[in-house]
Design an enzyme around this catalytic site. Structure first.
Site, short mmCIF file in Angstrom:
data_model
loop_
_atom_site.label_atom_id
_atom_site.label_comp_id
_atom_site.label_asym_id
_atom_site.label_seq_id
_atom_site.Cartn_x
_atom_site.Cartn_y
_atom_site.Cartn_z
N LYS A 107 0.83 -1.19 0.00
CA LYS A 107 0.00 0.00 0.00
C LYS A 107 0.88 1.25 0.00
O LYS A 107 1.93 1.28 0.64
CB LYS A 107 -0.91 -0.03 1.23
CG LYS A 107 -2.03 0.99 1.23
CD LYS A 107 -2.93 0.73 2.43
CE LYS A 107 -4.13 1.66 2.46
NZ LYS A 107 -5.01 1.36 3.62
N SER A 133 -10.68 -1.30 5.72
CA SER A 133 -9.82 -0.97 4.59
C SER A 133 -9.05 -2.14 4.00
O SER A 133 -8.49 -2.02 2.91
CB SER A 133 -8.84 0.13 4.99
OG SER A 133 -9.52 1.34 5.19
N SER A 160 -9.68 1.45 2.16
CA SER A 160 -8.67 2.30 1.55
C SER A 160 -7.58 1.53 0.83
O SER A 160 -6.71 2.12 0.20
CB SER A 160 -8.03 3.19 2.63
OG SER A 160 -7.36 2.41 3.60
#
Length: 556
Positions: free
Chosen positions: A148, A245, A221
């Protein structure tokens, strides 16, 4: 001539002022300068893509048959074994996944960084070590891992979801150091939303699309990660989860994802300056992948490094995972069909009923209903806790560069609108949170279950800019229970082909009415349906034991 890599973009983002757009373009140019023409898809395909883009990487002609096989037929566990046995080289694996990742990016806008050359050099070093010593450097020797965007990796940029926070990192953060020492090969970083706090990944890099239906969100996310894994451009990725997320994007994209109990896995230096929400709602980090055994592998490798010795915040609970001892009695599974606020959309109900029938028919489990518990209160509290400063920090970051506030950023801030609550306000939130957690623990105990099987989201992947209802994931963040999501055989059908059953015809709330309108008006065709399994806080091993027991029954 522009180096910017063309990506499929069915829904444009809000533009910013010229200065902001110039900075954004410079970043995209820098990214594109590393992508050779031979790895770019034809403009005609970018301009007129199919609704489902999952087949494009294998059919576009960029990947060799061997590269298609490497990226489509192995999970991380199998790759590690194949490289260790010299059936595959680390270079061949890194090359295949790096190439597939950039193809996936052009179709879904899933990446923020791509460094194929660096990955191949790292893989060469690993191959040479194996050839010279006959030993791997660790259990992840040669396994490509995607990350990420906010996670610091030496020599690469990261940000906390705003353009003004983008910085070059000189060192690996704690977890990345562990993974690198275990033999992992890093080759790309993945897209996340503004403020890292949406269930849709829209950022200054662009909007991530769902591979199974590009009119739908890939979630957030950690949406870039989920889309990349679903496109088989990654075999194993790392996400974070403070409201869903990891689990939300994994559910939207039909992959596996795990949110451990907080302070199980290391997150030291993940976010520069920390995150005020963690005064009351702790974030977790976990794997995103294509198999249960890969989630277990990730946990085993990271925890074997004893990260708690250098980060005393971590809880040193030994990891047994899928190898947990067999229970003397059947696992008791509670099934949460709705949370008392929103009835899930038809394909989610279908998946829950499918799972219940399979589990009951096996005779190997005790299956019973699980009653919802004060969901509206929990969601109201957790949304307030996310922004104790009333959103002032977000607005300051945006003002610094003129970055436009995205619609979902505005939405998530509404619940916390107002002045900074101060230390007394944070304390009051903590008292309410702890009281709720104790009350919920009694509720769980009264239900007499070991784990809960429940939805991941109110429906399949939602349409863009409509990821408003996080109930089925954020509730578990508020009580800090571990949760894992897994794909089912169920997919959403064509528009108009599925309707709410008569027994759930009455909406539970205004939010439920809205979710039903979204279902009636939307096109969710092809979206995968995942389910979620949750266990008590610190009972992460029990969760994996339950998943292992359910695996042959549900064929997950």
């Amino acid at each position: 001539m522009s180096n910017v890599v063309a990506v499929v973009s069915p829904a444009a983002l809000i533009p910013g002022p010229p200065g902001y757009e110039a900075q954004r373009t410079a970043i995209l140019e820098e990214f594109g300068a590393k992508v050779p023409e031979a790895l770019r898809l034809p403009q005609g395909l970018i301009s007129n893509p199919p609704k489902n883009v999952t087949a494009v990487p294998r059919e576009c002609g960029i990947l060799s048959p061997g590269e298609v096989e490497i990226t489509e037929t192995y999970d991380a566990t199998a790759l590690a074994a194949a490289i260790a046995s010299k059936k595959l080289t680390a270079v061949a694996v890194a090359t295949a996944f790096a190439k597939r990742a950039i193809i996936a990016h052009q179709l879904t806008c899933c990446l923020t960084d791509w460094f194929m050359d660096e990955a191949i050099e790292r893989a060469k070093t690993l191959d040479e070590h194996l050839a010279l010593t006959g030993k791997t450097v660790g259990p992840l020797h040669g396994v490509p891992i995607s990350l990420k965007e906010h996670m610091p990796v030496a020599g690469h940029y990261s940000s906390t979801g705003f353009l003004d926070t983008r910085v070059m990192n000189r060192e690996d953060c704690h977890m990345m150091g562990i993974l690198r020492a275990a033999g992992a090969v890093f080759y790309c970083k993945t897209n996340q939303p503004q403020a890292i706090m949406h269930l849709e990944s829209t950022s200054f890099f662009g909007r991530v699309l769902n591979p199974y239906n590009i009119g739908l969100s890939a979630g957030g996310s950690t949406g870039g990660e989920a889309a990349l894994v679903a496109m088989r451009g990654s075999v194993l990725g790392v996400g974070t989860d403070i409201g869903g997320s990891v689990r939300g994007p994994a559910g939207f994209c039909g992959i596996y994802g795990f949110k451990p109990t907080s302070y199980t896995l290391p997150m030291k230096d993940f976010l520069a300056g920390g995150f005020p929400a963690e005064l009351n709602v702790l974030c977790s980090t976990g794997p995103m992948c294509n198999s249960l055994r890969d989630m277990d592998l990730f946990m085993r490798v990271v925890l074997a490094a004893k990260p708690y010795l250098t980060d005393p915040r971590l809880i040193p609970i030994p990891w047994m995972g899928t190898n947990s001892p067999a229970r003397p009695e059947p696992i008791k599974i509670g099934i949460l069909m709705n949370d008392g606020v929103i009835t899930p959309q038809p394909p989610v109900i279908k998946a829950l009923e499918w799972a219940r029938e399979k589990l009951e028919a096996s005779g190997a489990f005790t299956v019973k209903p699980f009653a919802p518990y004060r969901t509206a209160e929990a969601i109201k509290n957790v949304r307030r806790a996310y922004w104790p400063d009333g959103g002032a920090g977000v607005r300051a970051h945006l003002a610094h560069t003129g970055e436009p506030m995205q619609p979902l950023t505005e939405w998530v801030l509404k619940a916390a609108a107002g002045p900074d609550v101060g230390s007394s306000g944070v304390h009051e939130m903590r008292v309410s949170r702890d009281a709720f957690r104790c009350d919920f623990a009694e509720h769980w105990q009264a239900q007499d279950v070991d784990v809960v099987l429940c939805p991941v989201f109110v429906g399949p992947a939602c349409e863009h800019e409509t990821s408003w209802y996080w109930n089925y994931t954020a509730f578990w963040n508020y009580v800090d229970y571990p949760g894992a999501v897994f794909p089912t055989m169920i997919k959403a059908g064509k528009k108009g082909s599925e309707a709410y059953a008569p027994e759930v015809a009455s909406p539970l709330s205004d939010e439920d009415k809205h979710v039903r309108r979204l279902w009636d008006n939307g096109d969710f065709e092809g979206a995968p349906i995942n389910l979620q399994v949750v266990a008590r806080k610190y009972h992460d091993n029990d969760l994996f034991a339950a998943l292992a027991a359910m695996q042959p029954v549900l064929e997950i």
